[in-house]
Design a protein around this motif. Structure first.
Motif, PDB file in Angstrom:
ATOM      1  N   LYS A  91      21.538  48.424  14.039  1.00  0.00           N
ATOM      2  CA  LYS A  91      20.277  47.892  14.339  1.00  0.00           C
ATOM      3  C   LYS A  91      20.270  46.439  13.813  1.00  0.00           C
ATOM      4  CE  LYS A  91      16.845  49.377  12.054  1.00  0.00           C
ATOM      5  NZ  LYS A  91      15.674  50.495  11.378  1.00  0.00           N
ATOM      6  N   TRP A 118      15.529  46.120  22.024  1.00  0.00           N
ATOM      7  CA  TRP A 118      16.461  44.939  21.663  1.00  0.00           C
ATOM      8  C   TRP A 118      16.837  44.203  22.934  1.00  0.00           C
ATOM      9  CZ3 TRP A 118      20.069  49.281  18.955  1.00  0.00           C
ATOM     10  CH2 TRP A 118      19.382  49.576  17.836  1.00  0.00           C
ATOM     11  N   LEU A 136      22.638  54.280  15.176  1.00  0.00           N
ATOM     12  CA  LEU A 136      21.603  53.316  15.621  1.00  0.00           C
ATOM     13  C   LEU A 136      21.088  52.606  14.417  1.00  0.00           C
ATOM     14  CD1 LEU A 136      19.235  54.975  18.332  1.00  0.00           C
ATOM     15  CD2 LEU A 136      21.165  53.434  18.610  1.00  0.00           C
ATOM     16  N   GLU A 137      21.051  53.109  13.355  1.00  0.00           N
ATOM     17  CA  GLU A 137      20.714  52.358  11.905  1.00  0.00           C
ATOM     18  C   GLU A 137      21.802  51.440  11.467  1.00  0.00           C
ATOM     19  OE1 GLU A 137      18.038  52.575   9.780  1.00  0.00           O
ATOM     20  OE2 GLU A 137      17.023  53.542  11.557  1.00  0.00           O
TER      21      GLU A 137
END
Length: 889
Positions: A676, A609, A672-673
Motif C-alpha cells: 500500500k 490505486w 495489501l498492507e
C-alpha cells in the motif's frame, strides 16, 4: 463505475446466471476433451429445496465448475424422480380440495390429474437450483416418467422376468396402511417408542383353571393367533408342549408348540404365533404348517372376512372397521373383563415406519412382484467386488463396510406398489389368473398363444394394476439419462458413461447407490461411476435432524434472499467435514457474507490505486515491492498445490478454509498492507498490475465455491476477453520454501512488535528505533524495508550486545530491542515480564514432562520428538531473554 459500499448480491447473481445461460456455458456435447460427468440425485418431483439439497448440490457444482476451469468437458445432468408414493399423496390431496375422491375416478382420469399436478408444481425444485448458482446442463433435464425412460424401465422388467430374476409370489411384505402399498425393507425407518407389554392368560382347553401367560405388544392381532410357541429347552413349559389352549374372546383352540427361535428370557418365555401379521411368526408358521388368518385389512382396520370357521360372536363383529390402535385398547378392555389380563407393563420398543408417510408399518401377506437378489448378485458379483477393491472409490472409505454388510445379507426386493402413478407392471391376466409378461397387449396375446396355446381376443386381457417401485426406475438413472437402454451405443452413452463422480447422502446407499452399481454391471457391463462422495446429514446446532415438525429447518430461498447465494454456499461448505454430519448454524452464512464484503472492500481499495499509478519507480518502493510480490506469488502457488491435493481427496471444506485464510490473512492483512502506498503517494504500475493478476488468480481459485461474486470482481479488475466461468485456471508453479520462511518471519516480527507496542502503550504514530540481535542478520535483509514501514521504525540496526534501557522481546533465539522516546514504565514492564516468565517456565515444564517420559520418546515418531525438542529450545531462549530484560531494568 462507482462500486457500492457493500457487496449487493441480489441483482448481480440474477444477472450473471442469466448471462451464463444465454452463453450456453453449461451445455455439453461429446468432443475430444476428457469428460467429467455427474448425474444429479433426482429430487422428488414433489420436492422443494432444503438444506440437504443445498449441501449436496453445492458440492456437485464445485466439482463441475472446477472441471470446467481445468479444461475438461463437464456434463451435469439435472432431472426429477416421479416419486410414486409422495406424488400420489399430493394428487389425492389436490383432488380432495376439489371435492373429488380417488375411488370415483378411473385410472386414466386420475393420471390426467397427476400429470396436471406435475406440470404445475413438478419443476419448482429445479428452478430453485438456479438461484443457488448450479451450472446444470438444463437441455438434458430428465424425468423418470418421460416416454423413453418409461419404456426403458418396462423393458428391463421384462428382461429380468425372462431371466428368472423377477417373480410373483405370496409373501410377507412391509405394508404402509396410509399409502396402501407394499414397501421394500430399505423404505422402512425404525423408531423407538414408549409402548406397553400386555400379559394375557390363555386357558388350557381341557382345564380352564390352568393358564399359560403370553407377553405381547400387539393384543390387536390376538384373534389371528394359531399357536403358542415356547423354547424346547425351557423346563417351565416342557409338560405343556402338545397341549391346546383357548384364544381369548374368539375361543379358538390352538396348539402349544416348541421351537428354538423363542427367547425364553423375553416376557414369560411363551410367544403367540400370528403368521398373517408378523414376519417371524410367518416363518414359524410355514415351518410348523400353521394356518395364516388375516384380521387386519389394507388400511390396518379389523376384518372378520377370514373368521367364518370360528363363528364370530356379535362382540367380534362389532370390531369390524375399527382402526388397529383403537382395537388394541378395546380388545384389552374386553379380555380384562374376562379376567384374562394378568398385568400391563411400560415397555420401550421399536416400530417400523414408512419413510414416505410416517405410518407404522404392518407385516402383511400379499401377492407381490419381487427380485431374487441373491440370484442377481451371483450373475453380477462385481456389484460387491468393485467397491471392496476400490474400482469404485467411496469417500469416506468406512462406508465400504456398511455396503458389504448389506449385500452379504441382502433380501429379495419387493418391486410392486399398489399405486397408479408410476410405470405400470407389464403383466397381463386372464380371469382364471394365468398371466404373461409383455410390453403391450398385442405382444401379450402372442405370448399367451405361445405359452398356453390360447387364442385371445383384443380387450379380453387385464393388465396388472400395480406400478413399479420408484427406485426400480432410479437405478437406471446414470444409464438412461444418456439413452443407454432406449438407444444403446449412442454417442452420448459412449462418451459420458461411466460417469465420473456421484454425490449423494449416506441414507440412500442401499436404495440407490448399490442398485445403480448393480444396474451398471447388468445392463452396461461397466461400473456406473468412479467415485462416490457421501455427504453427511445437515442437523441443527443441537444435533437434531432438520424437519418442519421441529421448526428447525430454515427456508433456503429466504436465506439466499437474506445473505446471497454465495454466502449460503460458503456457509454450508465451511462447516461441512467430508462424510460427517454438519451442524448448521446461520452464523456461518454471516461469515460468508462478511467474506464477500472483505473481497469487495479489497477490490475497492485496489481500484482506488488505479488512478495513482506513477511513471517512476523509487529504489525503496522497488525493494519493498519485490519481496512482497515474490512472497505472495510463492504463497499463492503453495496454496494452489494444497488445494489441488485436497480437491482430489474430496476434502472440499478444508480447501475452502485454506482459501479463506489465503484471502483474509495473506492477501488482505499482509500483502495489501505491504504494498500500500503512503498517504497520497503513487503506486508503481508494475506493482498495481501484478496485484490485479494475483487478485484474478484468487478469483479463479474461489470461483467453484462462490461463483457470482468472483465473476463480478473478475470483470471489475480490468477489461476481460472471456468470462471467469469458462476461463482455464492458471496452473500452479514451483514455490520457494526459503521465501515463504522469510515471509513467515516478517509476519511474526511485525505481530510481536505491534503487541509489545500495545502492552507498553506506545502509540502506532510514535516512531521507534529497532535493534536486532541475531546470529544470522542476513536473514533480515530482504524484509528490512517492509519491517521498518510496518512497525514505524525510524531506524533498524543490528547489534551484538544487549541494549540497556530498552524494551526487549524475543522470537525464537533472536532478540529485539525497542527504543522509544516515550519514557518506559518500568514497574508495568516488570510486571508484564514476570507474567511472561512464569508462563514460559510453565510451558517449558510441560514440554520437559514429555521429553523425560521414556515411553513417549521411544514410541513417538522422530519428527514428533523433534518438534518437542524445538519447543524446549525456543522456550529456554525466551526465558533467557526475559531474565536478561529483568536484569537490565
Amino acid at each position: 463505475m462507482e462500486l457500492s459500499k457493500n457487496y449487493l448480491p441480489a441483482d448481480i447473481e440474477a444477472n450473471w446466471y442469466a448471462h451464463w445461460l444465454q452463453k450456453g456455458y453449461f451445455n455439453s456435447k461429446p468432443d475430444h476433451r476428457e469428460s467429467y460427468t455427474i448425474v444429479i440425485p433426482p429430487p422428488n418431483v414433489t420436492g422443494v429445496l432444503h438444506m440437504g439439497h443445498c449441501l449436496n448440490n453445492t458440492i456437485q457444482d464445485i466439482l463441475i465448475r472446477k472441471a470446467r476451469m481445468q479444461g475438461k468437458n463437464p456434463c451435469w445432468v439435472p432431472g426429477t424422480d416421479h416419486a410414486s408414493i409422495a406424488t400420489e399423496a399430493k394428487v389425492v390431496a389436490m383432488l380432495r380440495e376439489r371435492g373429488i375422491i380417488k375411488s370415483s375416478l378411473s385410472r386414466e382420469d386420475f393420471l390426467k390429474y397427476a400429470w396436471e399436478w406435475k406440470e404445475k408444481y413438478g419443476g419448482i425444485i429445479l428452478q430453485q437450483l438456479k438461484k443457488l448458482g448450479c451450472s446444470l446442463d438444463w437441455e438434458r433435464t430428465a424425468f423418470t416418467m418421460d416416454e423413453e425412460y418409461y419404456k426403458s424401465v418396462i423393458s428391463i422388467f421384462i428382461r429380468l422376468f425372462d431371466d428368472g430374476i423377477i417373480y410373483r409370489g405370496l409373501r410377507m411384505v412391509n405394508w404402509d396402511p396410509t399409502g396402501k402399498t407394499a414397501l421394500s425393507d430399505e423404505e422402512v425407518i425404525f423408531k423407538e417408542i414408549d409402548s406397553k407389554l400386555y400379559y394375557v392368560k390363555y386357558p388350557l382347553a381341557n382345564d380352564s383353571s390352568s393358564f399359560i401367560t403370553v407377553a405381547t405388544t400387539r393384543p390387536e392381532t390376538i384373534l389371528g393367533d394359531v399357536a403358542i410357541c415356547v423354547n424346547p429347552s425351557d423346563k417351565r413349559y416342557a409338560a405343556w408342549v402338545g397341549k391346546e389352549v383357548i384364544v381369548p374372546i374368539i375361543n379358538r383352540k390352538i396348539p402349544i408348540i416348541a421351537d428354538e427361535y423363542v427367547d425364553a428370557e423375553f416376557g414369560t418365555g411363551a410367544l403367540k404365533i400370528t403368521p398373517a401379521h408378523d414376519k417371524n411368526d410367518n416363518e414359524l408358521g410355514k415351518k410348523h404348517q400353521l394356518k395364516a388368518i388375516t384380521t387386519l385389512d389394507a388400511e390396518a382396520k379389523f376384518t372378520a372376512a377370514e373368521l367364518s370357521e370360528d363363528n364370530p360372536s356379535d362382540l367380534i363383529l362389532s370390531y369390524v372397521g375399527m382402526d388397529r390402535f383403537d382395537l388394541r385398547k378395546k380388545i384389552v378392555e374386553d379380555i380384562a373383563a374376562l379376567g384374562q389380563v394378568d398385568k400391563i407393563e411400560a415397555y420401550k420398543g421399536q416400530v417400523g415406519t414408512s419413510e414416505r408417510t410416517g405410518a407404522v408399518i404392518e407385516s402383511r401377506l400379499s401377492l407381490q412382484w419381487f427380485m431374487d437378489m441373491k440370484a442377481f448378485l451371483q450373475k453380477h458379483p462385481e456389484t460387491l467386488s468393485s467397491v471392496m477393491n476400490d474400482e469404485i472409490r467411496f469417500h469416506p472409505a468406512k462406508l465400504k463396510n456398511t455396503y458389504n454388510h448389506w449385500l452379504e445379507n441382502i433380501k429379495d426386493w419387493c418391486i410392486s406398489r399398489q399405486l397408479w402413478w408410476g410405470q405400470r407392471i407389464p403383466a397381463w391376466y386372464l380371469p382364471g389368473g394365468e398371466f404373461v409378461v409383455a410390453e403391450t397387449e398385442s405382444e401379450a396375446i402372442l405370448a399367451f398363444k405361445e405359452k398356453y396355446q390360447l387364442d385371445i381376443e383384443n380387450g379380453s386381457l387385464q393388465q396388472d394394476e400395480d406400478v413399479l417401485d420408484t427406485w426400480f426406475s432410479s437405478w437406471l438413472w446414470p444409464i438412461e439419462v444418456f439413452k443407454g437402454i432406449s438407444n444403446p451405443n449412442n454417442p452420448d452413452i459412449n462418451y459420458y458413461y461411466p460417469t465420473t463422480t456421484l454425490v449423494t447422502g449416506q441414507d440412500i446407499i442401499f436404495f440407490w447407490v448399490a442398485r445403480m452399481i448393480m444396474a451398471g454391471y447388468a445392463f452396461e457391463s461397466k461400473l456406473p461411476f468412479k467415485d462416490v462422495y457421501f455427504t453427511g446429514m445437515v442437523r441443527d446446532t443441537q444435533g437434531r435432524k432438520m424437519s418442519k415438525q421441529l421448526g428447525n429447518s430454515p427456508d433456503l430461498l429466504d436465506l439466499i434472499d437474506t445473505y446471497g447465494a454465495d454466502a449460503v454456499r460458503f456457509g454450508i461448505m465451511i462447516a461441512s467435514p467430508a462424510g460427517n454430519d454438519l451442524l448448521f448454524d446461520e452464523s456461518s452464512l454471516e461469515q460468508g457474507r462478511n467474506f464477500n464484503n472483505k473481497l469487495w472492500n479489497a477490490l475497492k481499495l485496489i481500484k482506488m490505486w488505479e488512478g495513482r499509478q506513477s511513471d517512476v519507480t523509487t529504489n525503496e518502493q522497488e525493494t519493498v515491492s519485490n519481496f512482497a510480490l515474490h512472497w505472495f506469488e510463492n504463497r499463492l502457488n503453495e496454496i494452489k498445490s494444497e488445494v489441488d491435493g485436497l480437491m482430489k481427496q474430496f476434502r472440499l471444506s478444508e480447501a475452502l478454509k485454506i482459501l479463506y485464510s489465503l484471502v483474509w490473512d495473506d492477501f488482505c492483512s499482509w500483502y495489501l498492507e505491504w504494498i500500500k502506498p503512503g498517504f497520497e503517494q503513487p503506486i508503481d504500475p508494475a506493482i498495481y498490475n501484478k496485484t490485479l493478476d494475483y487478485f484474478e488468480e484468487l478469483m479463479q481459485l474461489l470461483h467453484p465455491f462462490i461463483p457470482f461474486i468472483t465473476e463480478e470482481i473478475y470483470h471489475h479488475l480490468k477489461k476481460q476477453d472471456s468470462d471467469l466461468c469458462v476461463r482455464l485456471e492458471t496452473p500452479g508453479r514451483p514455490f520457494s520454501s526459503a521465501i515463504l520462511a522469510e515471509g513467515k518471519l516478517l509476519q511474526q516480527v511485525i505481530s510481536a512488535i505491534r503487541d509489545t507496542r500495545i502492552k507498553n502503550k506506545i502509540k502506532p504514530r510514535d516512531s521507534i528505533q529497532l535493534h536486532i540481535l541475531s546470529e544470522d542478520p542476513s536473514s533480515y535483509q530482504p524484509i528490512l524495508n517492509i519491517l521498518s514501514k510496518q512497525v514505524n521504525a525510524a531506524s533498524v540496526s543490528f547489534t551484538k550486545d544487549n541494549i540497556p534501557n530498552t524494551i526487549v522481546m524475543a522470537i525464537e533465539k533472536d532478540k529485539f530491542y525497542i527504543e522509544s522516546e516515550r519514557e518506559i514504565d518500568t514497574v508495568s514492564l516488570k510486571e508484564e515480564l514476570l507474567k511472561d516468565l512464569a508462563h514460559q517456565k510453565g510451558f517449558l515444564d510441560t514440554v520437559m514432562k514429555k521429553l523425560t517420559n521414556e515411553r513417549f520418546v521411544q514410541n513417538a515418531k522422530p519428527e514428533v520428538v523433534a518438534i518437542e525438542q524445538k519447543k524446549k529450545a525456543d522456550a529456554e531462549a525466551r526465558i533467557k531473554t526475559i531474565e536478561e530484560s529483568l536484569e537490565s531494568l
